[in-house]
Each structure stands twice: as structure tokens, then as C-alpha cells.
Motif scaffolding. Structure first.
Motif, short mmCIF file in Angstrom:
data_model
loop_
_atom_site.label_atom_id
_atom_site.label_comp_id
_atom_site.label_asym_id
_atom_site.label_seq_id
_atom_site.Cartn_x
_atom_site.Cartn_y
_atom_site.Cartn_z
N MET A 1 0.84 -1.19 0.00
CA MET A 1 0.00 0.00 0.00
C MET A 1 0.88 1.25 0.00
N ALA A 2 0.45 2.28 -0.72
CA ALA A 2 1.12 3.56 -0.75
C ALA A 2 0.10 4.65 -0.50
N ALA A 3 0.53 5.73 0.13
CA ALA A 3 -0.36 6.87 0.38
C ALA A 3 0.34 8.15 -0.06
N ILE A 4 -0.40 9.01 -0.76
CA ILE A 4 0.10 10.31 -1.18
C ILE A 4 -0.80 11.35 -0.55
N GLY A 5 -0.20 12.27 0.19
CA GLY A 5 -0.99 13.30 0.86
C GLY A 5 -0.22 14.59 0.96
N PRO A 6 -0.73 15.53 1.75
CA PRO A 6 -0.05 16.81 1.94
C PRO A 6 1.36 16.58 2.49
N LEU A 7 2.21 17.58 2.34
CA LEU A 7 3.57 17.46 2.85
C LEU A 7 3.57 17.04 4.31
N GLY A 8 4.36 16.03 4.61
CA GLY A 8 4.48 15.54 5.97
C GLY A 8 5.42 16.41 6.79
N ALA A 9 5.68 15.99 8.00
CA ALA A 9 6.51 16.76 8.93
C ALA A 9 7.95 16.91 8.43
N GLY A 10 8.39 15.99 7.60
CA GLY A 10 9.73 16.10 7.04
C GLY A 10 10.79 15.35 7.81
N ASP A 11 10.42 14.66 8.87
CA ASP A 11 11.43 13.95 9.65
C ASP A 11 11.31 12.43 9.56
N ASP A 12 10.54 11.93 8.61
CA ASP A 12 10.37 10.49 8.42
C ASP A 12 11.27 10.01 7.28
N PRO A 13 12.27 9.18 7.59
CA PRO A 13 13.19 8.73 6.54
C PRO A 13 12.54 7.81 5.52
N HIS A 14 11.34 7.32 5.80
CA HIS A 14 10.64 6.41 4.88
C HIS A 14 9.60 7.14 4.03
N ALA A 15 9.54 8.47 4.17
CA ALA A 15 8.61 9.27 3.39
C ALA A 15 9.39 10.01 2.30
N HIS A 16 8.75 10.22 1.16
CA HIS A 16 9.41 10.86 0.02
C HIS A 16 8.55 12.02 -0.47
N ASP A 17 9.15 13.20 -0.52
CA ASP A 17 8.44 14.38 -1.01
C ASP A 17 8.43 14.36 -2.53
N LEU A 18 7.30 14.76 -3.11
CA LEU A 18 7.15 14.79 -4.57
C LEU A 18 6.63 16.15 -5.03
#
Length: 67
Positions: A26-43
């Protein structure tokens, strides 16, 4: 501080964050996260719209309200 798209070679401003669960496929795309999660990728907007996942994966896309 401006956040940049995580895609290699892309220098556009990030507008969303991609997170994923490999085990749950499963993948989720949403608003910009907090920015401190190494498993999250900004697009950026370009890569947010064109993002695809492997066959059999569920993709959850969260929308924000626009005026």
C-alpha cells in the motif's frame, strides 16, 4: 526552507509526501508531511500526478480542498 522533490534530478518544489508499506502493498500520497520520516518521500506536482506503483498495490490519494 523550501522542500525539493525526492526524484533524482528533479529540482521542483515538493507539494506532497509519499509513504508506503511494502508488506501491506500500500502507498499513500498526501499533503507534505513533517519532514522527519526517513521512509517518506516528497514529490513535486509533476511526479505526484505521474506516480505509479507495482500491480497489486493499493494507492490512497488524499486531496486537499481548493478555493
Amino acid at each position: 526552507m523550501e522542500r525539493i522533490c525526492s526524484k533524482v534530478g528533479c529540482q521542483r518544489e515538493a507539494v506532497s509526501t509519499l509513504t508506503h508499506d511494502y508488506e501491506g502493498r500500500m502507498a499513500a500520497i498526501g499533503p507534505l508531511g513533517a519532514g522527519d520520516d526517513p521512509h517518506a518521500h516528497d514529490l513535486c506536482a509533476h511526479h505526484t500526478e505521474r506516480m505509479t506503483m507495482p500491480a497489486g498495490w493499493t494507492v490512497l490519494r488524499h486531496s486537499t480542498l481548493r478555493e
